[in-house]
Design a protein around this motif. Structure first.
Motif, PDB file in Angstrom:
ATOM      1  N   PHE A  15       0.669  -1.193   0.140  1.00 20.82           N
ATOM      2  CA  PHE A  15       0.367   0.056  -0.018  1.00 20.82           C
ATOM      3  C   PHE A  15       1.623   1.334  -0.250  1.00 20.82           C
ATOM      4  CE2 PHE A  15      -2.804  -3.016   1.978  1.00 20.82           C
ATOM      5  CZ  PHE A  15      -4.259  -2.830   1.186  1.00 20.82           C
ATOM      6  N   ASN A  16       2.345   1.179  -0.234  1.00 18.63           N
ATOM      7  CA  ASN A  16       3.062   2.475   0.350  1.00 18.63           C
ATOM      8  C   ASN A  16       2.675   3.208  -1.051  1.00 18.63           C
ATOM      9  OD1 ASN A  16       4.953   1.041   1.433  1.00 18.63           O
ATOM     10  ND2 ASN A  16       5.897   0.725   1.212  1.00 18.63           N
ATOM     11  N   PHE A 212     -11.898 -11.607  -7.795  1.00 21.34           N
ATOM     12  CA  PHE A 212     -10.358 -10.361  -8.103  1.00 21.34           C
ATOM     13  C   PHE A 212      -9.440 -11.493  -7.871  1.00 21.34           C
ATOM     14  CE2 PHE A 212     -14.489  -8.237  -6.888  1.00 21.34           C
ATOM     15  CZ  PHE A 212     -14.042  -7.518  -8.268  1.00 21.34           C
ATOM     16  N   ARG A 213      -9.468 -12.542  -7.451  1.00 25.04           N
ATOM     17  CA  ARG A 213      -8.426 -13.577  -6.745  1.00 25.04           C
ATOM     18  C   ARG A 213      -7.182 -13.568  -7.701  1.00 25.04           C
ATOM     19  NH1 ARG A 213      -8.174 -20.086  -5.093  1.00 25.04           N
ATOM     20  NH2 ARG A 213      -5.890 -19.948  -4.577  1.00 25.04           N
ATOM     21  N   GLY A 214      -5.756 -12.936  -7.237  1.00 24.37           N
ATOM     22  CA  GLY A 214      -3.881 -12.193  -7.427  1.00 24.37           C
ATOM     23  C   GLY A 214      -4.301 -11.148  -7.528  1.00 24.37           C
ATOM     24  N   LYS A 215      -4.538 -10.519  -7.585  1.00 29.70           N
ATOM     25  CA  LYS A 215      -5.198  -8.730  -7.384  1.00 29.70           C
ATOM     26  C   LYS A 215      -4.003  -8.730  -5.953  1.00 29.70           C
ATOM     27  CE  LYS A 215      -7.761  -7.574 -11.099  1.00 29.70           C
ATOM     28  NZ  LYS A 215      -9.109  -7.745 -11.709  1.00 29.70           N
ATOM     29  N   ARG A 216      -4.206  -7.131  -6.022  1.00 32.47           N
ATOM     30  CA  ARG A 216      -4.028  -6.614  -4.625  1.00 32.47           C
ATOM     31  C   ARG A 216      -5.527  -6.845  -3.995  1.00 32.47           C
ATOM     32  NH1 ARG A 216      -2.329  -0.878  -3.246  1.00 32.47           N
ATOM     33  NH2 ARG A 216      -4.128  -0.210  -3.668  1.00 32.47           N
ATOM     34  N   ASN A 217      -5.315  -7.152  -2.283  1.00 32.80           N
ATOM     35  CA  ASN A 217      -6.837  -7.333  -1.730  1.00 32.80           C
ATOM     36  C   ASN A 217      -7.012  -6.111  -1.412  1.00 32.80           C
ATOM     37  OD1 ASN A 217      -9.479  -8.332  -0.517  1.00 32.80           O
ATOM     38  ND2 ASN A 217      -8.505  -9.704   0.533  1.00 32.80           N
ATOM     39  N   ASP A 218      -7.850  -4.914  -0.650  1.00 39.57           N
ATOM     40  CA  ASP A 218      -8.329  -4.634   0.403  1.00 39.57           C
ATOM     41  C   ASP A 218     -10.137  -4.114   0.962  1.00 39.57           C
ATOM     42  OD1 ASP A 218     -10.979  -2.979  -0.668  1.00 39.57           O
ATOM     43  OD2 ASP A 218      -9.144  -3.281  -2.611  1.00 39.57           O
ATOM     44  N   SER A 219     -10.182  -3.368   1.981  1.00 39.68           N
ATOM     45  CA  SER A 219     -10.986  -3.923   3.172  1.00 39.68           C
ATOM     46  C   SER A 219     -13.033  -3.789   1.894  1.00 39.68           C
ATOM     47  CB  SER A 219     -11.510  -2.752   3.764  1.00 39.68           C
ATOM     48  OG  SER A 219     -10.294  -3.342   4.892  1.00 39.68           O
ATOM     49  N   GLY A 220     -12.481  -2.840   0.868  1.00 38.50           N
ATOM     50  CA  GLY A 220     -13.580  -2.915   0.119  1.00 38.50           C
ATOM     51  C   GLY A 220     -14.519  -4.154  -0.241  1.00 38.50           C
ATOM     52  N   LYS A 221     -13.447  -5.419   0.101  1.00 35.45           N
ATOM     53  CA  LYS A 221     -13.994  -6.629  -0.628  1.00 35.45           C
ATOM     54  C   LYS A 221     -14.364  -7.963   0.140  1.00 35.45           C
ATOM     55  CE  LYS A 221     -10.383  -6.341  -5.091  1.00 35.45           C
ATOM     56  NZ  LYS A 221     -10.139  -4.640  -4.653  1.00 35.45           N
ATOM     57  N   VAL A 222     -14.513  -7.127   0.967  1.00 37.16           N
ATOM     58  CA  VAL A 222     -14.927  -7.852   2.340  1.00 37.16           C
ATOM     59  C   VAL A 222     -16.087  -8.759   2.010  1.00 37.16           C
ATOM     60  CG1 VAL A 222     -15.699  -5.965   3.826  1.00 37.16           C
ATOM     61  CG2 VAL A 222     -14.374  -9.199   5.283  1.00 37.16           C
ATOM     62  N   HIS A 223     -16.850  -8.095   1.426  1.00 40.13           N
ATOM     63  CA  HIS A 223     -18.548  -8.589   1.148  1.00 40.13           C
ATOM     64  C   HIS A 223     -18.847  -9.424   0.725  1.00 40.13           C
ATOM     65  CE1 HIS A 223     -18.514  -7.206  -3.053  1.00 40.13           C
ATOM     66  NE2 HIS A 223     -18.135  -6.216  -2.890  1.00 40.13           N
ATOM     67  N   LEU A 224     -17.839  -9.725  -0.189  1.00 41.36           N
ATOM     68  CA  LEU A 224     -17.877 -11.129  -1.005  1.00 41.36           C
ATOM     69  C   LEU A 224     -17.737 -11.922   0.360  1.00 41.36           C
ATOM     70  CD1 LEU A 224     -15.188  -9.738  -3.730  1.00 41.36           C
ATOM     71  CD2 LEU A 224     -17.561 -10.259  -4.346  1.00 41.36           C
ATOM     72  N   VAL A 225     -17.022 -12.174   1.088  1.00 43.41           N
ATOM     73  CA  VAL A 225     -17.330 -13.250   1.727  1.00 43.41           C
ATOM     74  C   VAL A 225     -17.665 -12.573   3.014  1.00 43.41           C
ATOM     75  CG1 VAL A 225     -15.947 -13.779   4.566  1.00 43.41           C
ATOM     76  CG2 VAL A 225     -14.218 -12.761   2.703  1.00 43.41           C
TER      77      VAL A 225
END
Ligand code: NI
Length: 254
Positions: A15-16, A212-225
């Motif tokens: 995230f730098n 989105f597997r393979g891309k950088r993760n971020d909290s905006g994707k937690v809804h998928l869980v």
């Protein structure tokens, strides 16, 4: 849908280039709260700094089993001084990792884990557990500290162990891994697990959920869980988001 990402590493170098922008965008993406655990002294300090800068970010401080090679008991004092910050709500992430061959030796990992369980007990704080390929040893150390409550992050154990942990009053947390094709075992655990024991997380920047597997993760994707858990449980995703948000707030006393 409003969600709580209970485990994300915004201290990570991934995230730098855009850390502040990514975090600042979270409220508009439906993310109400984020818990950033540390993995060593430096990332624990960064977690606290991020929690100071963003009202919706909270921190945990601790030494990860992969990062405990240089441990001295003096580190406990440094963790203690970080815990004094009001936004530090847990000790973590701590535990055992027998997966990587070049990790610190198992006896050292176990000692460092025990020291930090003792610290959590002293301070009355919950713990965030990392357990990779060390299920039996991890559970036996957990059992040695019956006053300490915690969460197994990215739960990968058996249904039998999950039943033991629930009985001990513990929580289990799930990542994007449950969206992968080979997630059968975790889905069985989720199917059985009482709703009040579930938390959701991204483990950003790692473990990005499908598609989105393979891309950088971020909290905006937690809804998928949350959506995957909802399918397993046969409930609405909003309901999973709401309950896991409440569970996280209760667990971290927010
Ligand atoms: Ni993590």
């Amino acid at each position: 849908m409003r969600v709580f990402d209970t485990h994300a590493h915004y201290d990570s170098g991934a995230f730098n280039a855009d850390r502040m922008e990514v975090l600042a965008s979270m409220p508009e993406q439906g993310v109400d709260l984020i818990l950033n655990p540390g993995c060593d002294l430096e990332t624990s300090r960064t977690a606290v700094e991020l929690a100071e800068q963003f009202p919706f970010v909270y921190a945990a401080v601790g030494v990860h089993p992969s990062d405990c090679g240089e441990w001295t008991d003096q580190w406990l004092e440094q963790l203690r001084s970080l815990v004094a910050h009001p936004k530090v709500r847990a000790i973590g992430e701590i535990g055992l990792d027998y997966y990587w061959k070049d990790n610190p030796p198992r006896p050292l990992q176990q000692t460092v884990f025990r020291r930090q369980m003792e610290l959590a007990q002293d301070l009355g704080l919950p713990v965030i557990i990392h357990d990779r390929e060390a299920h039996q040893d991890c559970l036996s150390i957990v059992r040695d500290y019956p006053q300490v409550r915690g969460v197994y992050h990215c739960y990968s154990g058996s249904l039998e162990d999950a039943k033991v942990l629930v009985k001990l009053g513990w929580m289990l947390s799930f990542t994007g891994v449950i969206t992968y094709k080979n997630a059968r075992k975790a889905l069985e655990v989720i199917d059985w697990l009482p709703m009040d024991r579930i938390m959701i997380e991204t483990d950003s920047p790692y473990l990005t959920p499908e598609p989105f597997r393979g891309k950088r993760n971020d909290s905006g994707k937690v809804h998928l869980v949350a959506e995957t858990i909802a399918r397993v449980k046969g409930v609405q995703a909003d309901e999973v988001a709401r309950i896991t948000l409440e569970n996280g707030k209760r667990f971290f006393q927010i």
